[in-house]
Motif scaffolding. Structure first.
Motif, PDB file in Angstrom:
ATOM      1  N   SER A  82       0.787  -1.118  -0.192  1.00  0.00           N
ATOM      2  CA  SER A  82       0.220  -0.076   0.344  1.00  0.00           C
ATOM      3  C   SER A  82       1.038   1.315   0.041  1.00  0.00           C
ATOM      4  O   SER A  82       2.192   1.196   0.525  1.00  0.00           O
ATOM      5  CB  SER A  82      -0.519  -0.407   1.274  1.00  0.00           C
ATOM      6  N   TYR A  83       0.289   2.161  -0.414  1.00  0.00           N
ATOM      7  CA  TYR A  83       1.442   3.199  -0.578  1.00  0.00           C
ATOM      8  C   TYR A  83       0.570   4.508   0.003  1.00  0.00           C
ATOM      9  O   TYR A  83      -0.405   4.667  -0.255  1.00  0.00           O
ATOM     10  CB  TYR A  83       1.437   3.369  -2.172  1.00  0.00           C
ATOM     11  N   THR A  84       1.115   5.334   0.714  1.00  0.00           N
ATOM     12  CA  THR A  84       0.300   7.054   0.877  1.00  0.00           C
ATOM     13  C   THR A  84       1.077   7.535   0.120  1.00  0.00           C
ATOM     14  O   THR A  84       2.172   8.138   1.679  1.00  0.00           O
ATOM     15  CB  THR A  84      -0.042   6.780   2.158  1.00  0.00           C
ATOM     16  N   TRP A  85       0.432   8.983   0.309  1.00  0.00           N
ATOM     17  CA  TRP A  85       0.942  10.288   0.140  1.00  0.00           C
ATOM     18  C   TRP A  85       0.923  11.206   0.726  1.00  0.00           C
ATOM     19  O   TRP A  85      -0.255  11.359   1.953  1.00  0.00           O
ATOM     20  CB  TRP A  85       0.779  11.168  -0.901  1.00  0.00           C
ATOM     21  N   SER A  86       1.796  12.148   1.581  1.00  0.00           N
ATOM     22  CA  SER A  86       1.567  13.294   2.288  1.00  0.00           C
ATOM     23  C   SER A  86       0.877  14.337   1.920  1.00  0.00           C
ATOM     24  O   SER A  86       1.110  14.259   0.689  1.00  0.00           O
ATOM     25  CB  SER A  86       3.109  13.875   2.506  1.00  0.00           C
ATOM     26  N   ASP A  87       0.133  14.705   2.745  1.00  0.00           N
ATOM     27  CA  ASP A  87      -0.529  15.843   2.161  1.00  0.00           C
ATOM     28  C   ASP A  87      -0.046  16.806   1.107  1.00  0.00           C
ATOM     29  O   ASP A  87      -1.551  17.155   0.056  1.00  0.00           O
ATOM     30  CB  ASP A  87      -1.589  16.617   3.675  1.00  0.00           C
ATOM     31  N   HIS A 139       2.143  15.653  -0.852  1.00  0.00           N
ATOM     32  CA  HIS A 139       3.035  14.885  -1.874  1.00  0.00           C
ATOM     33  C   HIS A 139       4.337  14.952  -1.332  1.00  0.00           C
ATOM     34  O   HIS A 139       5.214  14.703  -2.211  1.00  0.00           O
ATOM     35  CB  HIS A 139       2.820  15.353  -2.630  1.00  0.00           C
ATOM     36  N   SER A 140       5.032  15.738  -0.449  1.00  0.00           N
ATOM     37  CA  SER A 140       6.725  16.122  -0.191  1.00  0.00           C
ATOM     38  C   SER A 140       7.429  14.363  -0.004  1.00  0.00           C
ATOM     39  O   SER A 140       8.228  13.857  -0.172  1.00  0.00           O
ATOM     40  CB  SER A 140       7.103  16.705   0.658  1.00  0.00           C
ATOM     41  N   THR A 141       6.916  13.650   0.439  1.00  0.00           N
ATOM     42  CA  THR A 141       6.862  12.436   1.009  1.00  0.00           C
ATOM     43  C   THR A 141       6.166  11.237   0.636  1.00  0.00           C
ATOM     44  O   THR A 141       4.467  11.333   0.540  1.00  0.00           O
ATOM     45  CB  THR A 141       7.509  11.670   2.971  1.00  0.00           C
ATOM     46  N   CYS A 142       6.438  10.037   0.591  1.00  0.00           N
ATOM     47  CA  CYS A 142       5.363   8.189   0.239  1.00  0.00           C
ATOM     48  C   CYS A 142       5.832   7.551   0.560  1.00  0.00           C
ATOM     49  O   CYS A 142       7.413   6.895   1.314  1.00  0.00           O
ATOM     50  CB  CYS A 142       5.552   8.326  -1.536  1.00  0.00           C
ATOM     51  N   THR A 153       7.539   2.196  -8.085  1.00  0.00           N
ATOM     52  CA  THR A 153       7.819   3.683  -8.114  1.00  0.00           C
ATOM     53  C   THR A 153       6.629   4.435  -8.026  1.00  0.00           C
ATOM     54  O   THR A 153       5.648   3.723  -9.413  1.00  0.00           O
ATOM     55  CB  THR A 153       8.504   4.286  -9.314  1.00  0.00           C
ATOM     56  N   GLN A 154       6.153   5.461  -7.504  1.00  0.00           N
ATOM     57  CA  GLN A 154       4.671   6.189  -6.979  1.00  0.00           C
ATOM     58  C   GLN A 154       4.859   7.581  -8.089  1.00  0.00           C
ATOM     59  O   GLN A 154       5.999   7.798  -7.627  1.00  0.00           O
ATOM     60  CB  GLN A 154       4.164   5.959  -6.398  1.00  0.00           C
ATOM     61  N   THR A 155       4.177   8.377  -8.586  1.00  0.00           N
ATOM     62  CA  THR A 155       3.502   9.183  -8.977  1.00  0.00           C
ATOM     63  C   THR A 155       2.457   9.471  -8.120  1.00  0.00           C
ATOM     64  O   THR A 155       1.202   8.937  -8.856  1.00  0.00           O
ATOM     65  CB  THR A 155       3.666   9.106 -10.629  1.00  0.00           C
ATOM     66  N   ALA A 156       2.452  11.247  -8.715  1.00  0.00           N
ATOM     67  CA  ALA A 156       1.013  12.314  -8.084  1.00  0.00           C
ATOM     68  C   ALA A 156       1.005  13.387  -8.595  1.00  0.00           C
ATOM     69  O   ALA A 156       1.891  13.475  -8.914  1.00  0.00           O
ATOM     70  CB  ALA A 156       1.181  11.869  -6.442  1.00  0.00           C
ATOM     71  N   ASP A 157       0.048  13.502  -9.301  1.00  0.00           N
ATOM     72  CA  ASP A 157      -0.244  14.500  -9.963  1.00  0.00           C
ATOM     73  C   ASP A 157      -0.402  15.264  -9.069  1.00  0.00           C
ATOM     74  O   ASP A 157      -1.396  15.211  -8.329  1.00  0.00           O
ATOM     75  CB  ASP A 157      -1.332  14.403 -11.379  1.00  0.00           C
ATOM     76  N   GLU A 158      -0.585  17.418  -9.053  1.00  0.00           N
ATOM     77  CA  GLU A 158      -1.169  18.313  -9.247  1.00  0.00           C
ATOM     78  C   GLU A 158      -1.217  19.047  -9.637  1.00  0.00           C
ATOM     79  O   GLU A 158      -0.225  19.844  -9.796  1.00  0.00           O
ATOM     80  CB  GLU A 158      -0.163  18.042  -7.212  1.00  0.00           C
ATOM     81  N   PRO A 159      -3.187  19.445  -9.621  1.00  0.00           N
ATOM     82  CA  PRO A 159      -3.097  20.731 -10.796  1.00  0.00           C
ATOM     83  C   PRO A 159      -2.278  21.901  -9.693  1.00  0.00           C
ATOM     84  O   PRO A 159      -2.491  22.617  -8.417  1.00  0.00           O
ATOM     85  CB  PRO A 159      -4.783  20.914 -10.538  1.00  0.00           C
ATOM     86  N   ILE A 160      -1.560  22.621 -11.144  1.00  0.00           N
ATOM     87  CA  ILE A 160      -1.352  24.318 -10.763  1.00  0.00           C
ATOM     88  C   ILE A 160      -3.166  25.048 -11.156  1.00  0.00           C
ATOM     89  O   ILE A 160      -3.208  25.300 -12.500  1.00  0.00           O
ATOM     90  CB  ILE A 160      -0.372  24.792 -10.710  1.00  0.00           C
ATOM     91  N   GLU A 161      -2.808  26.407  -9.821  1.00  0.00           N
ATOM     92  CA  GLU A 161      -4.506  26.968 -10.509  1.00  0.00           C
ATOM     93  C   GLU A 161      -3.669  27.741 -11.790  1.00  0.00           C
ATOM     94  O   GLU A 161      -3.164  28.335 -11.734  1.00  0.00           O
ATOM     95  CB  GLU A 161      -4.862  27.724  -9.451  1.00  0.00           C
ATOM     96  N   LYS A 162      -5.161  27.908 -12.588  1.00  0.00           N
ATOM     97  CA  LYS A 162      -4.512  29.206 -13.823  1.00  0.00           C
ATOM     98  C   LYS A 162      -4.408  30.520 -12.779  1.00  0.00           C
ATOM     99  O   LYS A 162      -4.718  30.746 -12.021  1.00  0.00           O
ATOM    100  CB  LYS A 162      -6.147  29.506 -14.144  1.00  0.00           C
ATOM    101  N   LEU A 163      -3.721  31.430 -13.511  1.00  0.00           N
ATOM    102  CA  LEU A 163      -3.031  32.330 -13.783  1.00  0.00           C
ATOM    103  C   LEU A 163      -4.198  33.391 -13.769  1.00  0.00           C
ATOM    104  O   LEU A 163      -5.425  33.565 -14.892  1.00  0.00           O
ATOM    105  CB  LEU A 163      -1.614  32.929 -14.900  1.00  0.00           C
ATOM    106  N   LYS A 164      -3.932  34.289 -13.260  1.00  0.00           N
ATOM    107  CA  LYS A 164      -4.697  35.704 -12.842  1.00  0.00           C
ATOM    108  C   LYS A 164      -4.086  36.637 -13.699  1.00  0.00           C
ATOM    109  O   LYS A 164      -2.740  36.780 -14.540  1.00  0.00           O
ATOM    110  CB  LYS A 164      -5.358  36.093 -11.520  1.00  0.00           C
ATOM    111  N   PRO A 165      -4.638  37.267 -15.216  1.00  0.00           N
ATOM    112  CA  PRO A 165      -3.607  38.543 -15.810  1.00  0.00           C
ATOM    113  C   PRO A 165      -3.393  38.702 -15.303  1.00  0.00           C
ATOM    114  O   PRO A 165      -2.207  39.051 -16.095  1.00  0.00           O
ATOM    115  CB  PRO A 165      -5.544  39.162 -16.433  1.00  0.00           C
TER     116      PRO A 165
END
Length: 474
Positions: free
Chosen positions: A281-286, A288-291, A339-351
């Motif tokens: 089982s794999y658990t990511w920190s909130d 995503h700095s550690t797994c 090996t595990q991967t996790a995706d995290e979205p980056i918010e859109k930029l304001k103008p």
């Protein structure tokens, strides 16, 4: 370990000797019976002062227990081991025979001595082909060393260039004994049965004499070999004594191990040459700095866990119309954990947040004789304080040496070399762990001179020598 503690340990060892795992024919791993709980653990948790048993226990014509103390570790995870107990026998006849440094009493040089030959035979008989454990070849030079015994007596031992020349097993030097066993009482060694023979040979040669070699006596003091048979602690380089072999070794990270605390250290036992894991089982920190990976091992019946730091990369930059994406990657050292991967979205930029074009940072320059990691770090930090992330580093005309891993952990991708003074030896390991991809040679204004040094530096900035494959150009 003090004598009183040692007697307690010996009584435990020989009262209950647990054969934990038959790794292969004649190879076993065993430990002392303990009231404490045994914990599953990883190789990278082993520390100096810990003990572990591995190797042949029934090697022909040897008498001893393959129970090793860890003296030191290096940056690659290799460990320096020394036998906790003394050994007798020479692998060819009587197992009770003592070890002779030089039976003819003609020389105290380690190279070519009977002591060196004994260590080579011991390596093959006791330590060869142990699954999961590699005995490494060691090359080392000894500096001249003086040991003071009592208030007045001083013994000076020779310096020797490459005294160890790809030796696998060897005797410690006088300087190493003092380094790893600062207190004389900690140097006292015992036979496997607990008797206090105590005497063990060193590889150090006495400077004032061509035949006397060093040894450690029954009370842990370092003396010279002597033929005075009436002396209580006398030992002759040709009459012989017991041996306390040492070696550098590498243990596979896949070894299935357990550890039991014994005073201020741990005793380790090998359960199997690797874990047998199922359904991790794999658990990511909130953030995503550690797994953390966890699974049950059917070999040792324990839960095996490993927590690693992740690396991250922005695979898609955010814009005012689309989100970006950061991918976190966690790589584990224990086989069975993937090996595990996790995706995290980056918010859109304001103008108003649309990033402006970043000007190219100015190159960082160092013009000292030696460029080490501390100097590089300081120069890079100075640039960062100005809001820059330097990718180009200039080595001035005074630079003669680049220390090992000088650029590890920095953003430097290009080295501009303006010095003519670099050699193969002076750049060895300098690029290991770095992001450097290009070495530009700018030693002179003349193109012909630069071309000459491009040819020279291509031979020394190689992956084998400098630690990383790079492109060398003018």
């Amino acid at each position: 370990m003090k004598q009183t503690n040692m007697r307690k340990v010996l009584s435990k060892i020989f009262a209950v000797l647990m054969t934990v795992c038959m790794i292969c024919s004649g190879m076993v791993s065993f430990g002392k019976d303990q009231t404490q709980e045994a914990y599953a653990a990883a190789v990278n948790e082993i520390r100096p002062g810990d003990h572990i048993t591995f190797g042949k226990t029934d090697a022909a014509y040897y008498s001893g227990t393959p129970y090793w103390r860890v003296l030191d570790t290096d940056e690659d995870g290799n460990m320096l081991f020394v036998s906790e107990y003394l050994w007798t026998g020479n692998g060819t006849n009587d197992a009770e025979a003592t070890i002779k440094f030089d039976p003819e009493n003609t020389s105290n040089s380690w190279q070519g001595s009977s002591a060196q030959s004994w260590c080579a035979r011991f390596a093959e008989a006791v330590l060869a082909d142990v699954p999961g454990i590699e005995v490494l070849e060691t090359t080392k030079s000894d500096a001249e060393y003086t040991y003071t015994y009592g208030n007045y007596t001083r013994y000076t031992f020779y310096s020797r260039e490459n005294i160890l020349n790809k030796d696998k097993v060897f005797f410690l030097s006088a300087e190493e004994v003092v380094k790893y066993f600062p207190n004389p009482e900690d140097r006292i060694a015992y036979m496997t049965d607990g008797t206090t023979t105590g005497l063990w040979l060193l590889r150090s040669a006495l400077k004032s004499d061509s035949t006397d070699s060093g040894y450690t006596n029954r009370v842990g003091e370092i003396l010279k070999g002597t033929s005075t048979s009436g002396a209580m602690n006398a030992v002759s380089s040709w009459t012989g004594t017991a041996a306390r072999p040492a070696f550098w070794g590498k243990m596979s990270s896949d070894l299935c191990l357990k550890k039991v605390q014994d005073g201020d250290h741990y005793d380790w036992t090998v359960q199997d040459i690797n874990h047998s894991l199922s359904d991790p089982s794999y658990t990511w920190s909130d953030d995503h700095s550690t797994c953390t990976a966890k699974a049950m091992c059917s070999n040792c019946d324990d839960e095996i866990a490993e927590t690693v730091n992740s690396t991250s990369s922005v695979t898609k930059e955010p814009t005012t119309t689309e989100e970006g994406l950061t991918v976190f990657t966690a790589q584990f050292s224990i086989s069975g954990f993937e090996t595990q991967t996790a995706d995290e979205p980056i918010e859109k930029l304001k103008p108003s947040d649309e990033p402006a074009k970043t000007p190219t940072p100015a190159p960082v320059t160092i013009n000292k004789k030696t460029v080490n990691a501390a100097a590089v770090k300081k120069a890079v930090q100075a640039a960062q304080s100005r809001g820059e992330t330097p990718s180009e580093f200039v080595l001035g005309s005074k630079v003669k040496k680049i220390s090992k891993k000088a650029f590890k952990g920095t953003s430097v991708k290009t080295l501009v070399v303006k010095t003519k003074k670099l050699t193969k030896k002076s750049v060895k390991g300098s690029l290991k762990g770095s992001k450097v991809k290009t070495v530009k040679v700018k030693v002179a204004k003349k193109a012909k001179t630069n071309k000459k040094y491009v040819k020279k530096y291509k031979k020394i900035f190689t992956k084998k020598n400098a630690g990383k494959k790079v492109k060398v150009t003018k």
